[in-house]
Design a protein around this motif. Sequence first.
Motif, mmCIF file in Angstrom:
data_model
loop_
_atom_site.group_PDB
_atom_site.id
_atom_site.type_symbol
_atom_site.label_atom_id
_atom_site.label_comp_id
_atom_site.label_asym_id
_atom_site.label_seq_id
_atom_site.Cartn_x
_atom_site.Cartn_y
_atom_site.Cartn_z
ATOM 1 N N GLY A 23 0.797 -1.219 0.000
ATOM 2 C CA GLY A 23 0.000 0.000 0.000
ATOM 3 C C GLY A 23 0.826 1.263 0.000
ATOM 4 O O GLY A 23 0.289 2.372 -0.119
ATOM 5 N N LYS B 170 4.472 1.239 -4.183
ATOM 6 C CA LYS B 170 5.593 0.712 -4.980
ATOM 7 C C LYS B 170 5.186 0.522 -6.444
ATOM 8 O O LYS B 170 5.888 0.939 -7.343
ATOM 9 C CB LYS B 170 6.061 -0.670 -4.450
ATOM 10 N N GLY B 171 4.049 -0.155 -6.629
ATOM 11 C CA GLY B 171 3.600 -0.464 -7.990
ATOM 12 C C GLY B 171 3.386 0.816 -8.795
ATOM 13 O O GLY B 171 3.791 0.903 -9.958
ATOM 14 N N THR B 172 2.792 1.813 -8.162
ATOM 15 C CA THR B 172 2.505 3.083 -8.834
ATOM 16 C C THR B 172 3.805 3.792 -9.229
ATOM 17 O O THR B 172 3.956 4.274 -10.350
ATOM 18 C CB THR B 172 1.671 3.990 -7.883
ATOM 19 N N ARG C 280 -7.272 1.399 -1.961
ATOM 20 C CA ARG C 280 -7.087 0.604 -3.177
ATOM 21 C C ARG C 280 -8.272 -0.331 -3.386
ATOM 22 O O ARG C 280 -8.596 -0.709 -4.497
ATOM 23 C CB ARG C 280 -5.775 -0.178 -3.035
ATOM 24 N N ASN D 229 7.531 7.967 -0.201
ATOM 25 C CA ASN D 229 6.580 8.216 -1.298
ATOM 26 C C ASN D 229 5.535 9.222 -0.843
ATOM 27 O O ASN D 229 4.430 8.868 -0.469
ATOM 28 C CB ASN D 229 5.916 6.906 -1.751
HETATM 29 P P1 ADP Z 1 1.948 -1.200 -3.421
HETATM 30 O O1 ADP Z 1 2.390 -1.627 -4.797
HETATM 31 O O2 ADP Z 1 3.081 -0.667 -2.595
HETATM 32 O O3 ADP Z 1 1.155 -2.229 -2.667
HETATM 33 P P2 ADP Z 1 0.117 0.596 -4.886
HETATM 34 O O4 ADP Z 1 1.027 1.143 -5.949
HETATM 35 O O5 ADP Z 1 -0.900 -0.427 -5.276
HETATM 36 O O6 ADP Z 1 0.970 0.062 -3.614
HETATM 37 O O7 ADP Z 1 -0.595 1.852 -4.204
HETATM 38 C C1 ADP Z 1 -1.576 1.691 -3.182
HETATM 39 C C2 ADP Z 1 -2.638 2.790 -3.335
HETATM 40 O O8 ADP Z 1 -2.053 4.065 -3.005
HETATM 41 C C3 ADP Z 1 -3.167 2.910 -4.755
HETATM 42 O O9 ADP Z 1 -4.542 3.169 -4.709
HETATM 43 C C4 ADP Z 1 -2.385 4.099 -5.337
HETATM 44 O O10 ADP Z 1 -3.119 4.772 -6.333
HETATM 45 C C5 ADP Z 1 -2.167 4.978 -4.103
HETATM 46 N N1 ADP Z 1 -0.917 5.767 -4.136
HETATM 47 C C6 ADP Z 1 0.297 5.374 -4.558
HETATM 48 N N2 ADP Z 1 1.206 6.362 -4.410
HETATM 49 C C7 ADP Z 1 0.534 7.418 -3.868
HETATM 50 C C8 ADP Z 1 0.929 8.755 -3.469
HETATM 51 N N3 ADP Z 1 2.173 9.203 -3.595
HETATM 52 N N4 ADP Z 1 -0.024 9.552 -2.936
HETATM 53 C C9 ADP Z 1 -1.305 9.105 -2.784
HETATM 54 N N5 ADP Z 1 -1.740 7.872 -3.145
HETATM 55 C C10 ADP Z 1 -0.825 7.029 -3.680
#
Ligand code: ADP
Length: 187
Positions: free
Chosen positions: A15, A18-20, A136, A167
Amino acid sequence: MNKKAVLVVISGPAGTGKGTVVKELVSRGAAEISISATTRAPRGQEQNGIEYHFLTKEKFESMIAEDGFLEYAQYCGNYYGSPKAPVDKWLSEGKNVILEIEVEGYKKIRAKRPDCIGVFIMPPSVEELEKRLRGRNTETEEQIQKRLARANEEMQLSELYNYVVVNDTVQECADRIEDIFKKETSN
Ligand code: ADP
Ligand code: 5GP
């Protein structure tokens, strides 16, 4: 001769984004992303061969037996692993490679490939982490609780990494990681 390419391992609690952030880095052309194999079920819009190779437990175990993984680990009840062949191919072509994996996998990679660079992505706060994970909307309450418990353990291991990056915004976080790529490839 190919330019120096680096193997960058990105970890961080579920959460944290990372993926984003990794998607942003790939869209900037900073690196190739290794597509992992997993035995967990696809989540939301995930597609086989895009986010993950979704495998049965039997198929995953046969790939372990064939030595097909650079590393693999269990996380919250499922197998996750990084297929070896594409990573070696990209590095030999001079392309940077990102592995987005959890901490146990990182420890194994570091033992095999001591020149890899570890980057740990931290959330701005524990409250924001929980908000992002819940926002998410892809996990059950039980899975969220497991992931939050694991997040606490993982954040305590961030000191094993070469860099810790917060992040706060996706763009700023990706900028910082791009700077790390530049620094490490010019060494
Ligand atoms: P992970 O891969 O670390 O589990 P995700 O990339 O799926 O996390 O991101 C989790 C949620 O947080 C998603 O809904 C994403 O859109 C949101 N998110 C990611 N980076 C940010 C940010 N810098 N600010 C606000 N929301 C974010
Ligand atoms: P998710 O189920 O949220 O996609 O991933 C759960 C955790 O598994 C995340 O911390 C993610 O980084 C990690 N992970 C994804 N692929 C791999 C892999 O190939 N190997 C290891 N060790 N962990 C992985």
